[in-house]
Design an enzyme around this catalytic site. Structure first.
Site, mmCIF file in Angstrom:
data_model
loop_
_atom_site.group_PDB
_atom_site.id
_atom_site.type_symbol
_atom_site.label_atom_id
_atom_site.label_comp_id
_atom_site.label_asym_id
_atom_site.label_seq_id
_atom_site.Cartn_x
_atom_site.Cartn_y
_atom_site.Cartn_z
ATOM 1 N N HIS A 191 0.825 -1.245 0.038
ATOM 2 C CA HIS A 191 -0.253 -0.038 0.023
ATOM 3 C C HIS A 191 0.904 1.536 -0.074
ATOM 4 C CE1 HIS A 191 -4.127 -2.290 1.037
ATOM 5 N NE2 HIS A 191 -3.992 -1.422 -0.116
ATOM 6 N N GLU A 435 -15.151 -10.455 -25.153
ATOM 7 C CA GLU A 435 -14.133 -11.038 -24.348
ATOM 8 C C GLU A 435 -13.814 -12.375 -24.330
ATOM 9 O OE1 GLU A 435 -14.763 -8.111 -20.395
ATOM 10 O OE2 GLU A 435 -16.694 -9.140 -21.308
ATOM 11 N N ASN A 458 -8.350 -7.392 -22.409
ATOM 12 C CA ASN A 458 -7.771 -7.994 -21.245
ATOM 13 C C ASN A 458 -8.336 -9.476 -20.862
ATOM 14 O OD1 ASN A 458 -7.018 -5.526 -20.467
ATOM 15 N ND2 ASN A 458 -8.611 -4.774 -19.203
ATOM 16 N N ASP A 459 -9.551 -9.542 -20.953
ATOM 17 C CA ASP A 459 -10.076 -10.955 -20.855
ATOM 18 C C ASP A 459 -10.053 -11.701 -22.079
ATOM 19 O OD1 ASP A 459 -11.161 -11.191 -18.273
ATOM 20 O OD2 ASP A 459 -12.515 -9.667 -18.655
ATOM 21 N N ARG A 469 -5.156 -13.821 -16.161
ATOM 22 C CA ARG A 469 -4.701 -12.353 -16.086
ATOM 23 C C ARG A 469 -4.106 -11.902 -14.862
ATOM 24 N NH1 ARG A 469 -10.200 -8.763 -17.063
ATOM 25 N NH2 ARG A 469 -9.234 -7.161 -16.153
ATOM 26 N N CYS A 506 -11.482 -1.623 -25.492
ATOM 27 C CA CYS A 506 -11.617 -0.896 -24.132
ATOM 28 C C CYS A 506 -10.545 -1.515 -23.152
ATOM 29 C CB CYS A 506 -12.912 -0.798 -23.814
ATOM 30 S SG CYS A 506 -13.633 -2.281 -23.457
HETATM 31 C C1 PEP Z 1 -11.426 -6.265 -20.743
HETATM 32 O O1 PEP Z 1 -11.695 -7.478 -20.305
HETATM 33 O O2 PEP Z 1 -10.598 -5.938 -21.628
HETATM 34 C C2 PEP Z 1 -12.237 -5.180 -19.913
HETATM 35 C C3 PEP Z 1 -11.915 -3.714 -20.556
HETATM 36 O O3 PEP Z 1 -12.965 -5.467 -18.784
HETATM 37 P P1 PEP Z 1 -12.167 -5.457 -17.464
HETATM 38 O O4 PEP Z 1 -10.886 -5.385 -17.464
HETATM 39 O O5 PEP Z 1 -12.927 -4.806 -16.492
HETATM 40 O O6 PEP Z 1 -12.584 -7.190 -17.121
HETATM 41 MG MG MG Z 2 -13.294 -7.909 -19.047
#
Ligand code: PEP
Ligand code: MG
Length: 573
Positions: A191, A435, A458-459, A469, A506
Site C-alpha cells: 500500500h 471478451e 484484457n479478458d 490475467r 476498451c
Molecule cells: C477487458 O476485459 O478488456 C475489460 C475492459 O474489462 P475488465 O478489465 O473490466 O474485465
Molecule cells: Mg473484461
C-alpha cells in the site's frame, strides 16, 4: 558515487539531500502480571484498541480529503485487522493465560500472524503484513502512551530514507516538502507503493540496507523509473538527471496541448478516443482531458466492499452525474461485471468458492441469475440517459441467447418506466463486450442483435491464450502481440464493419502506445484508454499513417510468433 538497485515503486526523479529517519525501535518487555491485575490489563488493551480506532477515523478523513474514496478502503483494511479475532481474542487470551502484560501479548500475537503472512507465495498478500505492522505499531504506542514521530514535521526539501515506511506515514508526505523516498523494505504492490503512485511521489523500495549506507545530508538521486538510488553522484550524473527531469516536465507540458485536439492520423483517419472510468473519483481528471467520451464506465465499484446492493436511486444518481459531466459526449455504461477477481460481499448466490472464478458465474451470467439486480441497473441507466448520450454494454457475453435476454429485460425496464410516467429518451443503443473467444469467432451471429461491439482485450487475451490475467507465474505468456490475437481482432473488425456496426476496444491494450499502431492499422473505430495514458496515446495516433499501419497489420496476420509482430511494429515507428 554508489548505485544501489531496488524496486521501482512510484515513477519520477528526485534529486536532493538525504534525510535518514532513524528506525524507531520499540522494545517490548515481558512483564509478569499478578492474577488480580490481569482484568485491568485486558481493559487497558481494549482502551488502546478504541484509541487506535479513533486514529483510523481521523486518518480516513485525511485520505478522503487528499485521495478520495477509493484509497479510503485502505483504512477499512486496517480496521478489519484491528477487529480480527487474531487480535481481539488472541491478545486477551494470552494476557489471561500467560499472565503477561498487554504489550508483550500483543507483540507475540502480531508475530504469530506475521509468520503466517511470510509463508504466503503471493506477493500481494505477503506485502499486507506491512498493514498489520502499521496497526500493531499504533496499538503498541497507545499502550505505551508514546507519540508516533510524525514525518510531517520535516520542514525542508529532502529525499527521505528509512528502513521502512508504513502506509500511514506515506499518507502525510504530500503535506511536506519531501521530494521522494527510498526504503530498505517493501514491494511493488504494498500500500505504501500504491499510495506513493497516487500522491505522485517518486519512490524506490526493497533496497535492503540503503538506510545504513546513506547519512543525512548526503546528496542522492532517486530514480523511480529504474528503481535505483545513487549516493554522492558526480556533477555529470546530476546534470544528466536534471536534464531528464526537465525533459519529462517539457513532455508533460507538450502533452497538455493535445487536450481537445482530435485523434487523427497524419493521413487523416480519425478515431474516437475515449477514457475508461473506474470510479467517480476519476471523473474530474477525465473531464479535464477532454476525451470524445467514456468508452467504458466500469460500474462494479457500486457493488464491491459492501454488504447491500446499491439501490436504483443511488445508481441513477451515480450514472447521471457522469453522463451530465460529459456534457453530450457519449458514456458507455457497462452493466456490472461482478465475479472473477472482483468478488462481491453482497451475499448473493454465486461467485464464492469457485475453482475457476474467471470461468465461473461472472458478468452477464451472474446477472441473468439475478434478474432483479440486472433490471434495477438497467432502469437506473435508462433514467440517467436523459442527461446526455448514453449507451449500455453487456460484459462476458458468450451466447446469443444472453444478448436476447438482456435486450428483452432492457425493453421491459423501459416499458415499466414509461408506465410509471418517467420521461425517457429515444432508443438507447445496446452493445456487447467481446471478451470470450466463442463470441469473437462467431461474431456474425451476434451482430444482428447489437448496435455496437467493444473488444475487451484484457479478458479476450487471457481466454484465447489460456493465461490467467492475475497469475504472476504466467505473465510472460500474457501477450497482446500474439498473432492469434491479431487475427481474432481483425476478424471481429471486418465482420462488424461488413454489417455496419462500429467497433471499439476498451482493454488495457489501448493504453500501450506500442500497441496503438496495431489498433490503428486494424481500423477500429474507437479506443477507450486509461486516463493516465490518454494524452500519450493521442500523441501516438497523431504520429501514425493509417495506410502504412494497414500494411503492417496485413503482414502481422501472417506472422508465426509475437516477436515478429513486435519487430514489425517497432520498424513502423
Ligand atoms: C477487458 O476485459 O478488456 C475489460 C475492459 O474489462 P475488465 O478489465 O473490466 O474485465
Ligand atoms: Mg473484461
Amino acid at each position: 558515487m554508489i548505485v544501489i538497485k531496488g524496486i521501482a515503486a512510484s515513477p519520477g526523479i528526485a534529486i536532493g539531500k538525504a534525510y535518514v529517519v532513524e528506525d524507531e525501535d520499540i522494545v517490548v518487555e515481558r512483564v509478569e502480571v499478578g492474577r488480580d491485575a490481569l482484568k485491568d490489563e485486558v481493559a487497558r488493551f481494549k482502551l488502546a484498541q478504541k484509541a487506535t480506532l479513533r486514529d483510523l477515523d481521523a486518518a480516513e478523513q485525511k485520505v478522503l480529503k487528499v485521495l478520495g474514496k477509493q484509497h479510503a478502503k485502505l483504512i477499512d483494511a486496517h480496521r478489519l485487522i484491528l477487529k480480527d479475532t487474531l487480535i481481539t481474542r488472541d491478545v486477551p487470551k494470552r494476557i489471561l493465560e500467560e499472565g503477561v502484560n498487554a504489550e508483550f501479548a500483543l507483540s507475540e500475537a502480531l508475530e504469530a500472524v506475521n509468520r503466517q503472512f511470510e509463508k504466503m507465495d503471493d506477493e500481494f498478500f505477503r506485502e499486507r503484513r506491512h498493514d498489520l505492522f502499521d496497526v500493531g505499531k499504533r496499538l503498541l504506542l497507545h499502550l505505551m502512551k508514546r507519540q508516533k514521530k510524525s514525518l510531517t514535521e520535516i520542514d525542508h526539501e529532502c529525499v527521505l530514507i528509512s528502513r521502512n515506511l508504513l502506509p500511514s506515514d506515506t499518507l502525510g508526505l504530500k503535506e511536506t516538502k519531501i521530494l521522494g523516498f527510498a526504503t530498505d523494505l517493501g514491494g511493488k504492490t504494498s500500500h505504501t507503493a500504491i499510495l506513493a503512485q497516487s500522491l505522485e511521489i517518486p519512490a524506490v523500495v526493497g533496497l535492503s540496507d540503503v538506510s545504513r549506507r546513506i547519512k543525512s545530508g548526503d546528496t542522492v538521486i532517486l530514480d523511480g523509473e529504474q528503481g535505483m538510488v545513487i549516493i554522492s553522484p558526480g556533477p555529470e550524473t546530476v546534470a544528466k538527471y536534471e536534464k531528464v527531469q526537465q525533459r519529462t516536465l517539457a513532455e508533460e507540458r507538450q502533452l497538455e496541448a493535445l487536450k481537445g485536439v482530435p485523434a487523427v492520423t497524419q493521413d487523416g483517419r480519425g478515431f474516437r478516443l475515449e477514457a475508461n472510468l473506474d470510479s467517480p473519483e476519476d471523473l474530474k481528471s477525465i473531464v479535464s482531458l477532454q476525451p470524445d467520451g467514456i468508452g467504458l464506465f466500469r460500474t462494479e465499484y457500486l457493488y464491491l466492499n459492501r454488504a447491500e446492493v446499491p439501490t436504483e436511486d443511488e445508481q441513477t444518481k451515480a450514472y447521471a452525474a457522469v453522463v451530465k459531466a460529459m456534457d453530450g459526449r457519449e458514456v458507455v455504461i457497462r452493466t456490472a461485471d461482478i465475479g472473477g477477481d472482483r468478488l462481491s460481499m453482497l451475499g448473493i448466490e454465486g461467485p464464492k468458492n469457485e475453482t475457476n472464478p474467471f470461468m465461473g458465474l461472472r458478468g452477464v451470467r451472474l446477472f441473468l441469475r439475478h434478474l432483479d439486480l440486472f433490471k434495477s441497473q438497467l432502469r437506473a441507466i435508462l433514467k440517467a440517459s436523459t442527461k446526455g448520450k448514453t449507451r449500455v454494454m453487456i460484459p462476458m457475453v458468450s451466447s446469443v441467447g444472453e444478448v436476447v435476454a438482456a435486450r428483452k429485460l432492457l425493453e421491459q425496464a423501459r416499458a415499466e418506466l414509461a408506465a410509471e410516467g418517467v420521461e425517457l429518451k429515444e432508443e438507447i443503443e445496446l452493445g456487447i463486450m467481446v471478451e470470450i473467444p466463442s463470441t469473437a469467432i462467431q461474431i456474425d451471429a451476434f451482430l444482428p442483435h447489437v448496435d455496437f461491439v467493444s473488444i475487451g482485450t484484457n479478458d479476450l487475451i487471457q481466454y484465447v491464450l489460456a493465461v490467467d490475467r492475475v497469475n504472476e507465474h504466467v505473465t510472460h505468456l500474457y501477450d497482446p502481440y500474439h498473432p492469434a490475437i491479431v487475427r481474432l481482432l481483425d476478424h471481429v473488425v471486418r465482420a462488424a464493419h461488413a454489417k455496419g456496426r462500429w467497433v471499439g476496444v476498451c482493454g488495457e491494450m489501448t493504453s500501450d502506445p506500442r500497441a496503438v499502431p496495431l489498433l490503428v492499422g486494424l481500423g477500429v473505430d474507437a479506443m477507450s484508454v486509461s486516463p493516465r495514458m490518454f494524452l500519450r496515446v493521442k500523441q501516438a495516433v497523431r504520429g501514425l499513417k493509417h495506410e502504412a499501419m494497414k500494411k503492417i497489420v496485413a503482414k502481422a496476420l501472417n506472422c508465426a510468433e509475437s516477436d515478429e509482430v513486435r519487430r514489425l511494429l517497432e520498424s513502423s515507428q
